[in-house]
Design a protein around this motif. Structure first.
Motif, short mmCIF file in Angstrom:
data_model
loop_
_atom_site.label_atom_id
_atom_site.label_comp_id
_atom_site.label_asym_id
_atom_site.label_seq_id
_atom_site.Cartn_x
_atom_site.Cartn_y
_atom_site.Cartn_z
N LEU A 77 57.29 120.34 12.49
CA LEU A 77 58.24 119.62 12.51
C LEU A 77 59.49 120.12 12.64
O LEU A 77 60.68 120.25 12.26
N SER A 78 59.03 121.06 11.44
CA SER A 78 60.29 121.54 10.20
C SER A 78 60.66 122.30 11.14
O SER A 78 62.31 123.11 10.68
N ARG A 104 62.93 129.28 5.95
CA ARG A 104 61.39 130.21 5.90
C ARG A 104 60.62 129.68 5.63
O ARG A 104 59.71 130.75 6.12
N SER A 105 60.36 129.60 4.88
CA SER A 105 59.14 129.02 4.46
C SER A 105 57.73 129.01 5.54
O SER A 105 56.97 129.48 5.30
N ALA A 106 58.52 127.80 6.21
CA ALA A 106 57.26 127.37 7.12
C ALA A 106 56.80 127.95 8.08
O ALA A 106 55.78 127.91 9.48
N PHE A 107 57.80 129.17 8.59
CA PHE A 107 57.22 130.14 9.56
C PHE A 107 56.37 131.23 8.06
O PHE A 107 56.16 132.65 9.97
N HIS A 108 55.74 131.14 7.80
CA HIS A 108 55.03 132.22 6.76
C HIS A 108 53.76 131.42 6.21
O HIS A 108 54.35 130.36 5.75
N LEU B 207 60.97 117.18 -4.35
CA LEU B 207 60.00 117.75 -3.29
C LEU B 207 60.13 116.74 -1.91
O LEU B 207 59.40 117.22 -0.56
N ALA B 208 60.85 115.67 -1.94
CA ALA B 208 61.60 115.51 -0.38
C ALA B 208 61.76 116.63 0.67
O ALA B 208 61.83 117.13 1.79
N ILE B 213 61.16 121.27 4.42
CA ILE B 213 60.93 122.87 4.99
C ILE B 213 60.17 122.86 5.91
O ILE B 213 59.48 124.03 5.97
N GLY B 214 59.05 122.71 5.59
CA GLY B 214 57.48 122.28 5.97
C GLY B 214 56.06 122.94 5.28
O GLY B 214 55.30 123.23 6.40
N ILE B 215 56.28 123.08 4.21
CA ILE B 215 55.23 123.30 3.38
C ILE B 215 54.84 121.95 2.72
O ILE B 215 55.65 120.85 2.41
#
Lengths: 260, 317
Positions: A77-78, A104-108, B207-208, B213-215
């Protein structure tokens, strides 16, 4: 860029003391700006949080293209959708560059570090938001306007197809509001779909392709700016007399409030 | 900084109840010291390795807690982990348990204390990080009372002494066996936090935002807390509770290299190790007997922390 869309069907959300939304049907697609207007406490932030996947216990459906939002993993989703939250009081001592890099966190994986390409992208985004001279400055030392631009930058670093912005101009002075609205226009020209909430109908006339009204009786209406924005609809929406005049210089309607 | 640490280690090897010359220490490292010197330096070396691991581990745990809770006052001691871990260790000592059970009990109680601290914070519904600090104080208070009760029933001849030793921190009893059993745990914790240190930057956000960010905010946060707790508990197992290091070292490091954890975390490890080597060298050489380490770290830590606050560093409260 292929056409990408975000659609909701009878989207409702009610939880504890959060503002509720009821049967919202909205649509936005690549290159469009949808501005959501509504008074304080009507549920704009709730709607934004549902659309961006922060609140997942909604009823009805939210579809990104043909995929249900709930079914998309947060990582995937991100890569499609980014949120610019209302908070400008980001409590971090990170520099602007390091803050944007977090996009870029979710790309790694958890075990890896950002690479040269990530750093190059962040540099490009920093120049797009016009903060090159603040690259190494700590966010703590930035103004509200600069922090908001940083937030927008961090979302852009995710290279999203849709950008959701919760009152991105609410804490900003006129100059910074214009900066943000110009960016919104640029992004939509580049094919990003944008959903943005605000109190100010004048911002809708400046950037919106379509406008959604979250009305007091919990109904949602969406249409083109001309269709939706009228003295009557806005006066009803904000429960106070609002008058529009056509401004020759600006070549658009300007909305003002009446003291009564 | 790393070179400074090497020099400190060398100096620390020379200083002690029997002061040795640089030549003798060099000979030891080259493997041709005479047997008496080798015996002394072997003991000293084991102790210094333990000091380095604990110094680095506690500092990295502190830096991790401060990032995850986005609060510059979060530290193993303030969150109650250390006191909780010493309660675990004390109960195990009371039951004459072997070292690995003491280790496990310290870890379990450390985790239990952090979890309870977070639960209380959750109930407080505090928007600022002061809620977390209050919860930590509450849990530390409770753990202190439990520790007091354990001490009350402990055998004053033997067990009480051991427990008090845990409470004040000392490397006096660290031998090869203790280092070999606890050292690897600390090494694993240090390596894990080092390789995941960029993720800590992400976790400083709300947190939101972390979610969009996808984490996964909770999973990532809990993993980090678990490893920081593991490090703290392992350190407590080895040498008892050592104050101040986990709190001030991350601040010193961030003054040097900035707030990016990619640099601040390794720097914390080096600074923490260096500071604790200094403190322990003082503790074992200033008087005839070893003085408890928390006394020394307190005297070093308090002025440094005051200096950090006066310099106006934002500690997030």
């Amino acid at each position: 860029m292929s056409v990408f869309s975000l659609t909701t069907n009878n989207l409702s959300f009610a939880y504890k003391d959060l503002n509720t939304i009821d049967h919202v049907n909205l649509q936005v697609k690549s290159g469009e700006v949808l501005v959501i207007l509504g008074p304080n406490g009507i549920g704009k932030s709730t709607l934004i949080n549902c659309l961006s996947g922060v609140f997942s216990k909604y009823q009805g459906s939210i579809k990104l293209d043909n995929e249900e939002l709930k079914q998309i993993g947060s990582k995937e989703l991100s890569h499609k959708l980014a949120l610019v939250s209302q908070r400008v009081n980001i409590n971090t001592n990170l520099s602007l560059f390091d803050y944007l890099l977090l996009g870029r966190s979710a790309f790694h994986s958890i075990f890896s570090q950002p690479n040269k390409d990530d750093e190059k992208l962040v540099d490009q985004v920093i120049s797009r938001i016009g903060l090159e001279n603040l690259k190494s400055t700590s966010l703590q030392n930035m103004s509200g306007g600069q922090k908001q631009l940083a937030n927008i930058g961090r979302a852009l670093v995710q290279e999203p197809k849709i950008l959701i912005m919760d009152e991105p101009t609410s804490a900003l002075d006129y100059k910074n509001q214009v900066n943000v609205l110009k960016l919104v226009k640029t992004f939509s020209n580049q094919g990003i779909a944008i959903v943005m909430s605000t109190h100010d109908p004048n911002q809708a006339t400046m950037v919106a392709d379509s406008v959604g009204l979250l009305v007091n009786n919990k109904t949602y209406r969406q249409g083109s700016t001309e269709e939706i924005l009228s003295d009557k609809s806005l006066s009803e929406l904000y429960q106070t007399p609002i008058i529009s005049t056509f401004n020759e210089d600006l070549q658009r309607n300007v909305f003002g409030i009446e003291m009564g | 900084m790393f070179i400074l640490l090497i020099i400190l280690i060398f100096c620390s090897m020379m200083i002690g109840r029997y002061n040795l010359s640089m030549t003798e220490v060099s000979k030891f490292f080259l493997g041709n010291a005479d047997s008496a010197t080798r015996l002394i330096l072997n003991l000293r070396f084991i102790r210094i390795v333990a000091v380095i691991l604990v110094g680095a581990g506690l500092s990295m745990a502190g830096a991790t807690f401060q990032s995850v809770f986005n609060n510059g006052l979060a530290s193993p001691n303030i969150l109650g982990v250390s006191t909780g871990a010493s309660v675990g260790a004390a109960i195990a000592i009371l039951n004459n348990a072997p070292i690995y059970i003491i280790e496990l009990a310290a870890f379990v109680m450390g985790v239990v204390t952090v979890v309870l601290t977070l639960v209380i914070d959750n109930f407080l519904h505090s928007k600022s990080s002061i809620g977390l600090i209050l919860s930590g104080i509450i849990m530390s208070g409770l753990m202190q009372s439990i520790l007091g009760s354990v001490k009350y029933v402990a055998d004053p001849e033997d067990q009480l002494q051991s427990i008090v030793y845990w409470e004040m921190g000392s490397f006096m009893k660290v031998d090869k066996q203790a280092l070999y059993s606890v050292g690897p745990v600390i090494v694993v914790g240090i390596i894990f936090l080092l390789v995941t240190r960029w993720r800590l930057n992400t976790l400083t956000l709300d947190l939101a935002t972390v979610k969009t960010i996808g984490i996964n905010p909770k999973l990532n946060r809990n993993v980090m807390i678990a490893f920081a707790t593991l490090l703290t508990a392992a350190a407590v197992c080895l040498c008892g509770v050592i104050g101040w290091i986990g709190l001030i070292v991350p601040h010193i490091s961030r003054q040097i290299v900035g707030d990016d954890n990619r640099y601040a975390l390794p720097m914390s490890a080096v600074v923490g190790a260096a500071l604790l080597v200094i403190a322990d060298t003082i503790a074992r050489s200033i008087s005839v007997n070893d003085i408890p380490l928390s006394i020394v770290t307190g005297f070093i830590g308090v002025p440094i922390f005051i200096f950090i606050l006066i310099k106006g560093r934002n500690v997030g409260v």
